[in-house]
Design an enzyme around this catalytic site. Structure first.
Site, PDB file in Angstrom:
ATOM      1  N   CYS A   1      -0.168   8.688  -5.844  1.00  0.00           N
ATOM      2  CA  CYS A   1      -0.312  10.069  -6.309  1.00  0.00           C
ATOM      3  C   CYS A   1       0.900  10.925  -5.948  1.00  0.00           C
ATOM      4  O   CYS A   1       1.091  12.005  -6.514  1.00  0.00           O
ATOM      5  CB  CYS A   1      -1.579  10.702  -5.731  1.00  0.00           C
ATOM      6  SG  CYS A   1      -3.104   9.926  -6.324  1.00  0.00           S
TER       7      CYS A   1
ATOM      8  N   SER B   1       0.856  -1.184   0.000  1.00  0.00           N
ATOM      9  CA  SER B   1       0.000   0.000   0.000  1.00  0.00           C
ATOM     10  C   SER B   1       0.893   1.235   0.000  1.00  0.00           C
ATOM     11  O   SER B   1       1.710   1.415   0.903  1.00  0.00           O
ATOM     12  CB  SER B   1      -0.916   0.020   1.236  1.00  0.00           C
ATOM     13  OG  SER B   1      -1.786   1.133   1.199  1.00  0.00           O
TER      14      SER B   1
END
Length: 543
Positions: free
Chosen positions: A45, A41
């Site tokens: 962005c 994870s």
């Protein structure tokens, strides 16, 4: 009673969000998360910003690790493990450990598919050259960092959000950057006039743009890669970034005979269930509902992916208390040096392509009180239904306050508000933060003027020589940057010079920002002229 066996394929946003919410709702479930990549994870962005050093520490991008997921959520997270087949009849998944090259079947009661998307790779000669990179994960980022150094030449192919962010950060690192964009302007997610400030910012920082062009082949000549363009030009680079879009990574779902949409995305219901009720899906690989008009839409953004994961977990454990996923708007924003631009809902180009009727309003105003130091001009476009006035979309560009206006208008679109409603939005105001009449209110006022027949607007200067162009800017400004074919009659003396305008010919009034041309159009209309006003002013036309 045996604990529920939950298997999650894919981490990052949707998968990790689902796993975390599932654990908070059921402490006894056995949750296994498998991720094909090296990182379970991460903040994808933020990847471009570490390339340029604006985010200096790599570790902050690793949102969770297998160890942290185990410690915080008791989730068995396994990296470098790839799901290669779903056996729906026996409710199990064949998983390959890429490090050890072993395989095992993992059983499930409920399965979450969050495979995401993969970069689109064009079928052109030389595209597999190691100097050509895509940016989708931390490993991609690490390779780009290792292969770049100040003074190098870089070519970025594609000028969407990731392409623009990466170009900015490569420039920040000291590379000489060129951008190739197949379409007529950068950031195709907004309309052409809203992209002009972005293109000006890129040019102002020495980044060359090659618009309406594309790479037809790559040729390796040792240390330099030659990018041959359709226009006949050749760009030399030590590194190339491919950023021409993504494709849903749904081969696993297709092989399992799950229902896919026309573009290959997984079809889900409002609770993120696939055509198999024991299999959920979320994130970049799924097709959800367009929040404006209904119908299928795919939105590859982190916000929707996280919320979809939560919706799926809620449906699994809360059942009748679960709230459905309401659909997506596609609200997004990008920063290019000092300029930000973004959109929410439908753009004019998209409405045109779909053959839908719409009204459009463009206004300019300061992001906070003009008299307070630091006021910066902001351009706002709203799209609305000509019959009902309901908002359909919005776009904004400027150096300050763009995010705030997009957020307000995304909320307004979600609430099915009309242009009349946004006239009276009561927004936070003090001189350092806003204006008594915010630019959102002004957009509503202007749209109501159009709906009420008080003004007719045009989006470009007329090509017809029979149309009179009246430039109502002050004489010094008009003399310094004349509009070809225009007659300059400043707004302050317009009423005294009506005899200079031919009443038998149509008129278009122009000014810098659109406000005075509107005022002038009202004067002329009430004096019997056939008049239109240039929406948004000359500023929306200037590169």
């Amino acid at each position: 009673m045996n604990p529920m066996q939950i298997l999650v394929i894919g981490g990052v946003a949707a998968g990790a969000s689902f796993a975390a919410r599932a654990r908070r709702l059921d402490e006894t479930a056995k949750i296994t998360l498998i991720e094909r990549g090296n990182d379970v994870s991460f903040a994808n962005c933020g990847l471009p910003y570490h390339i340029g050093g604006e985010i200096p520490v790599r570790d902050v991008l690793a949102v969770q690790t297998p160890a942290s997921l185990k410690a915080m959520l008791n989730v068995d997270a396994r990296t470098r493990c790839e799901a290669i087949r779903i056996d729906r009849d026996n409710k199990r998944v064949l998983v390959r450990n890429l490090s050890e090259q072993t395989e095992e079947w993992i059983s499930y009661d409920k399965l979450m598919l969050a495979p995401g998307a993969r970069p689109r790779i064009p079928a052109i000669a030389g595209v597999n050259n190691p100097r050509i990179h895509t940016l989708r994960n931390l490993s991609d980022m690490d390779r780009i960092i290792a292969d770049t150094a100040p003074g190098m030449n870089a070519v970025v192919i594609g000028a969407g959000f990731i392409g623009l962010e990466t170009a900015e950060q490569l420039h920040r690192k000291g590379l000489k950057v060129k951008i190739v964009q197949k379409g007529p302007h950068v950031l195709p997610q907004v309309d052409a006039k809203m992209a002009i400030p972005l293109e000006n910012a890129l040019a102002g920082h020495g980044i060359e743009l090659f618009l309406n062009d594309e790479v037809t082949q790559f040729e390796d000549s040792g240390k330099i890669l030659s990018c041959r363009l359709a226009s006949g030009k050749t760009l030399k680079a030590e590194i190339v970034i491919l950023s021409i879009g993504i494709e849903p990574d749904t081969g696993l779902a297709r092989d399992a005979d799950l229902k896919l949409g026309k573009r290959g995305h997984i079809v889900v219901n409002e609770f993120m269930q696939t055509s198999d009720p024991d299999i959920y899906a979320a994130g970049d690989a799924v097709e959800t509902t367009d929040r404006v008009f209904g119908g299928p839409v795919s939105v590859a953004l982190g916000g929707p992916a996280n919320r979809q994961g939560r919706v799926a977990a809620d449906h699994l454990f809360l059942r009748e208390k679960a709230r459905p996923y309401p659909g997506s708007l596609g609200t997004a924003i990008v920063r290019v040096f000092d300029v930000a631009a973004g959109s929410t809902g439908w753009t004019e180009n998209r409405l045109k392509a779909a053959g839908r009727q719409y009204g459009i309003t463009t206004v300019n105003d300061f992001h906070h009180a003009s008299y307070f130091p630091g006021a910066e001009m902001l351009t706002l476009t709203i799209l609305w239904d000509p019959d009902t006035g309901i908002l359909l979309g919005a776009e904004a560009v400027g150096t300050q306050g763009v995010d705030k206006r997009l957020d307000v208008l995304a909320t307004a679109i979600t609430a099915k508000m009309t242009v009349e409603d946004i006239c009276h939005l009561e927004l936070a105001y003090a001189p350092p933060f806003g204006s008594a009449k915010d630019v959102v209110n002004i957009a509503g006022f202007a749209a109501c003027n159009q709906r009420d027949g008080l003004v007719r607007t045009v989006s470009r200067l007329p090509a017809n020589a029979g149309v009179q162009i009246i430039d109502v800017r002050g004489k010094p400004v008009a003399d310094a940057s004349p509009v070809p074919g225009a007659v300059n009659i400043p707004m302050t003396v317009l009423r005294d010079n009506l005899d200079r305008i031919d009443r038998t010919r149509p008129v278009v009034t122009v000014c810098a920002l659109g406000k005075n041309s509107y005022f002038a159009s009202r004067v002329l209309k009430q004096n019997g002229f056939d008049v239109s006003s240039l929406a948004g002013g000359l500023s929306t036309l200037i590169k």
